[in-house]
Design a protein around this motif. Sequence first.
Motif, PDB file in Angstrom:
ATOM      1  N   GLN A  70       0.733  -1.219  -0.044  1.00  0.00           N
ATOM      2  CA  GLN A  70       0.017   0.035   0.029  1.00  0.00           C
ATOM      3  C   GLN A  70       0.968   1.304  -0.056  1.00  0.00           C
ATOM      4  O   GLN A  70       1.518   1.498   0.888  1.00  0.00           O
ATOM      5  CB  GLN A  70      -0.866   0.104   1.175  1.00  0.00           C
ATOM      6  N   ILE A  71       0.855   1.994  -1.078  1.00  0.00           N
ATOM      7  CA  ILE A  71       1.711   3.046  -1.261  1.00  0.00           C
ATOM      8  C   ILE A  71       1.195   4.278  -1.467  1.00  0.00           C
ATOM      9  O   ILE A  71      -0.128   4.385  -1.827  1.00  0.00           O
ATOM     10  CB  ILE A  71       2.898   3.033  -2.402  1.00  0.00           C
ATOM     11  N   SER A  72       1.684   5.495  -1.177  1.00  0.00           N
ATOM     12  CA  SER A  72       0.998   6.969  -1.500  1.00  0.00           C
ATOM     13  C   SER A  72       2.141   7.862  -1.639  1.00  0.00           C
ATOM     14  O   SER A  72       3.401   7.572  -1.477  1.00  0.00           O
ATOM     15  CB  SER A  72       0.090   7.177  -0.351  1.00  0.00           C
ATOM     16  N   VAL A  73       2.085   8.926  -2.338  1.00  0.00           N
ATOM     17  CA  VAL A  73       2.757   9.970  -2.637  1.00  0.00           C
ATOM     18  C   VAL A  73       2.056  11.213  -2.208  1.00  0.00           C
ATOM     19  O   VAL A  73       1.010  11.572  -2.767  1.00  0.00           O
ATOM     20  CB  VAL A  73       3.308  10.118  -4.119  1.00  0.00           C
ATOM     21  N   PHE A  74       2.667  12.523  -1.979  1.00  0.00           N
ATOM     22  CA  PHE A  74       2.159  13.786  -1.333  1.00  0.00           C
ATOM     23  C   PHE A  74       2.662  14.736  -2.443  1.00  0.00           C
ATOM     24  O   PHE A  74       3.335  15.841  -1.926  1.00  0.00           O
ATOM     25  CB  PHE A  74       2.240  14.154   0.001  1.00  0.00           C
ATOM     26  N   ASP A  75       2.515  14.643  -3.468  1.00  0.00           N
ATOM     27  CA  ASP A  75       3.087  15.542  -4.543  1.00  0.00           C
ATOM     28  C   ASP A  75       2.256  15.310  -5.965  1.00  0.00           C
ATOM     29  O   ASP A  75       1.514  14.421  -6.029  1.00  0.00           O
ATOM     30  CB  ASP A  75       4.528  15.705  -4.789  1.00  0.00           C
ATOM     31  N   THR A  76       2.144  16.325  -6.854  1.00  0.00           N
ATOM     32  CA  THR A  76       1.308  16.184  -7.990  1.00  0.00           C
ATOM     33  C   THR A  76       2.442  16.154  -9.052  1.00  0.00           C
ATOM     34  O   THR A  76       3.618  16.420  -9.043  1.00  0.00           O
ATOM     35  CB  THR A  76       0.637  17.421  -8.414  1.00  0.00           C
ATOM     36  N   GLY A  77       2.058  15.367 -10.082  1.00  0.00           N
ATOM     37  CA  GLY A  77       2.697  15.183 -11.402  1.00  0.00           C
ATOM     38  C   GLY A  77       2.688  13.925 -11.797  1.00  0.00           C
ATOM     39  O   GLY A  77       2.110  12.913 -11.302  1.00  0.00           O
ATOM     40  N   ARG A  78       3.770  13.443 -12.589  1.00  0.00           N
ATOM     41  CA  ARG A  78       4.111  12.213 -13.146  1.00  0.00           C
ATOM     42  C   ARG A  78       5.067  11.424 -12.519  1.00  0.00           C
ATOM     43  O   ARG A  78       6.195  11.985 -12.229  1.00  0.00           O
ATOM     44  CB  ARG A  78       4.239  12.149 -14.660  1.00  0.00           C
ATOM     45  N   PHE A  79       5.029  10.183 -11.766  1.00  0.00           N
ATOM     46  CA  PHE A  79       5.868   9.740 -11.146  1.00  0.00           C
ATOM     47  C   PHE A  79       6.017   8.083 -11.680  1.00  0.00           C
ATOM     48  O   PHE A  79       5.128   7.561 -12.185  1.00  0.00           O
ATOM     49  CB  PHE A  79       5.513   9.581  -9.632  1.00  0.00           C
ATOM     50  N   VAL A  80       7.235   7.712 -11.443  1.00  0.00           N
ATOM     51  CA  VAL A  80       7.559   6.271 -11.974  1.00  0.00           C
ATOM     52  C   VAL A  80       7.832   5.320 -10.702  1.00  0.00           C
ATOM     53  O   VAL A  80       8.799   5.669 -10.134  1.00  0.00           O
ATOM     54  CB  VAL A  80       8.504   6.420 -12.945  1.00  0.00           C
ATOM     55  N   ILE A  81       7.190   4.214 -10.688  1.00  0.00           N
ATOM     56  CA  ILE A  81       7.617   3.194  -9.789  1.00  0.00           C
ATOM     57  C   ILE A  81       8.729   2.413 -10.524  1.00  0.00           C
ATOM     58  O   ILE A  81       8.642   1.973 -11.728  1.00  0.00           O
ATOM     59  CB  ILE A  81       6.620   2.266  -9.366  1.00  0.00           C
ATOM     60  N   PRO A  82      10.048   2.496  -9.914  1.00  0.00           N
ATOM     61  CA  PRO A  82      11.036   1.830 -10.563  1.00  0.00           C
ATOM     62  C   PRO A  82      10.956   0.321 -10.818  1.00  0.00           C
ATOM     63  O   PRO A  82       9.980  -0.076 -10.066  1.00  0.00           O
ATOM     64  CB  PRO A  82      12.242   2.205  -9.848  1.00  0.00           C
ATOM     65  N   PRO A  83      11.694  -0.251 -11.612  1.00  0.00           N
ATOM     66  CA  PRO A  83      11.647  -1.868 -11.782  1.00  0.00           C
ATOM     67  C   PRO A  83      12.075  -2.424 -10.373  1.00  0.00           C
ATOM     68  O   PRO A  83      12.824  -1.950  -9.814  1.00  0.00           O
ATOM     69  CB  PRO A  83      12.846  -2.101 -12.662  1.00  0.00           C
ATOM     70  N   PHE A  84      11.368  -3.330 -10.036  1.00  0.00           N
ATOM     71  CA  PHE A  84      11.485  -4.102  -8.576  1.00  0.00           C
ATOM     72  C   PHE A  84      12.358  -5.384  -8.919  1.00  0.00           C
ATOM     73  O   PHE A  84      12.050  -6.114  -9.792  1.00  0.00           O
ATOM     74  CB  PHE A  84      10.098  -4.528  -8.300  1.00  0.00           C
ATOM     75  N   PRO A  85      13.573  -5.226  -8.300  1.00  0.00           N
ATOM     76  CA  PRO A  85      14.409  -6.554  -8.489  1.00  0.00           C
ATOM     77  C   PRO A  85      13.974  -7.562  -7.773  1.00  0.00           C
ATOM     78  O   PRO A  85      13.648  -7.491  -6.436  1.00  0.00           O
ATOM     79  CB  PRO A  85      15.833  -5.944  -8.085  1.00  0.00           C
ATOM     80  N   VAL A  86      14.090  -8.856  -8.184  1.00  0.00           N
ATOM     81  CA  VAL A  86      13.934 -10.096  -7.655  1.00  0.00           C
ATOM     82  C   VAL A  86      14.914 -10.952  -7.693  1.00  0.00           C
ATOM     83  O   VAL A  86      15.539 -11.132  -8.861  1.00  0.00           O
ATOM     84  CB  VAL A  86      12.746 -10.785  -7.745  1.00  0.00           C
ATOM     85  N   ALA A  87      15.745 -11.390  -6.497  1.00  0.00           N
ATOM     86  CA  ALA A  87      16.817 -12.432  -6.420  1.00  0.00           C
ATOM     87  C   ALA A  87      16.455 -13.646  -6.663  1.00  0.00           C
ATOM     88  O   ALA A  87      15.666 -13.945  -5.634  1.00  0.00           O
ATOM     89  CB  ALA A  87      17.871 -11.748  -5.404  1.00  0.00           C
ATOM     90  N   PHE A  88      17.281 -14.518  -7.439  1.00  0.00           N
ATOM     91  CA  PHE A  88      16.769 -15.828  -7.021  1.00  0.00           C
ATOM     92  C   PHE A  88      18.060 -16.766  -7.575  1.00  0.00           C
ATOM     93  O   PHE A  88      18.966 -16.331  -8.156  1.00  0.00           O
ATOM     94  CB  PHE A  88      15.785 -16.242  -8.266  1.00  0.00           C
ATOM     95  N   ALA A  89      18.027 -18.045  -7.006  1.00  0.00           N
ATOM     96  CA  ALA A  89      19.124 -19.034  -7.363  1.00  0.00           C
ATOM     97  C   ALA A  89      18.609 -20.250  -7.922  1.00  0.00           C
ATOM     98  O   ALA A  89      17.460 -20.591  -7.637  1.00  0.00           O
ATOM     99  CB  ALA A  89      20.119 -19.061  -6.239  1.00  0.00           C
ATOM    100  N   SER A  90      19.496 -21.155  -8.383  1.00  0.00           N
ATOM    101  CA  SER A  90      19.039 -22.576  -8.535  1.00  0.00           C
ATOM    102  C   SER A  90      18.493 -23.241  -7.544  1.00  0.00           C
ATOM    103  O   SER A  90      17.912 -24.313  -7.805  1.00  0.00           O
ATOM    104  CB  SER A  90      20.203 -23.100  -9.619  1.00  0.00           C
TER     105      SER A  90
END
Length: 363
Positions: free
Chosen positions: A105-125
């Motif tokens: 659950q996220i929120s922002v307190f400013d106006t304009g266009r915002f970008v949620i950056p790519p979410f990194p997920v780490a995995f191994a074999s």
Amino acid sequence: MRVNFNKKFRKRGIRFSPAICALAILLSGLNAQEQSLIEVDASVDKALITIGDRITYSLIIRHDADLHVEQPGPGANLGQFEIKDYSIIDPVELDGRIVQQFDYQISVFDTGRFVIPPFPVAFASSDTARDYQIIQTDPIEITVESVLTAEDNEIRDIKPPQNVPLDYTGWLIIGGIGLIVFAIAMGAFYYWRYRRRGEPLFRKETIRPAHEIALEELFVLSQEWPQMLENGEHKILFSRLSEILRRYLENRFFIKAMEETTFEIAVSLEELELDENDQSCLISVLEFSDLVKFAKYVPHQNEVVKQLEEAQNFIDATKLVFEAVEHKIEVREDEQESGLMQAVVQHNNTNSNTPLKQKTDIK
């Protein structure tokens, strides 16, 4: 339907070889098989909001059952958005693959266009593998509009003049002087009373070891947790447990544990080169506390007892113990006499201008 690629591409002056076609199909199949090991998707429930509105950012991970995936925590970097809540959906198995979902659950307190950056997920074999790989989601753009209307943005008339308030500067000066005189009088009084009793005016504060403070707080918490669990205060219970361990880390290892996330604490402990069992014991308690605090997980009594025991075991294993060492030196009479003679000879050498008269008979 059969398609003759040679005839099709000869018209354009290109000869399409069957060997090249087979190689391209094989490489594409291998690439599809590699990419099918894990898939990550990110989505939001709405992309147009106003200031202060909350967005549900969902992270969905689909992977093979044999693949080890590092679980995303509540301290993820979502750009300029603030994380208000964090929940974990129970994983399910679909078509032989594990599907996990994490909601922020996220929120922002400013106006304009915002970008949620790519979410990194780490995995191994596997669980024991160390060669982690990273897969990222696509960025998501969010538009934030103002709650003000066109009428609110209009220029309003100037307010009428206000009456000048009374000047209290003189009264403040008199009051400040009175407080200073009162403080001096009270200080003189306490000084006279302590001198009369023979007590020091300033007492030395004894600095207690970090493990003593932590174990004492842990003992108090171990006496109160059954009532807290019965009252439904499990979130407060594990918040106190996490704070006890974080204060111990700050006082014992001088790291800013109160300001760091669980992942950052793990990185700091690796730099200190602590025992791996002790590190895993601490991180397990902190991650379980985060699960209760942020994911609304309700622990059982045996789980609470286990976490308290692991916290105590970590403190006992890493506490700093000072041992007093006494040195006892025995000097014999002959060593005392030889030491005296050496001192006399050294004095004669350093004071050659004023020779020392010695007696020939020394008993």
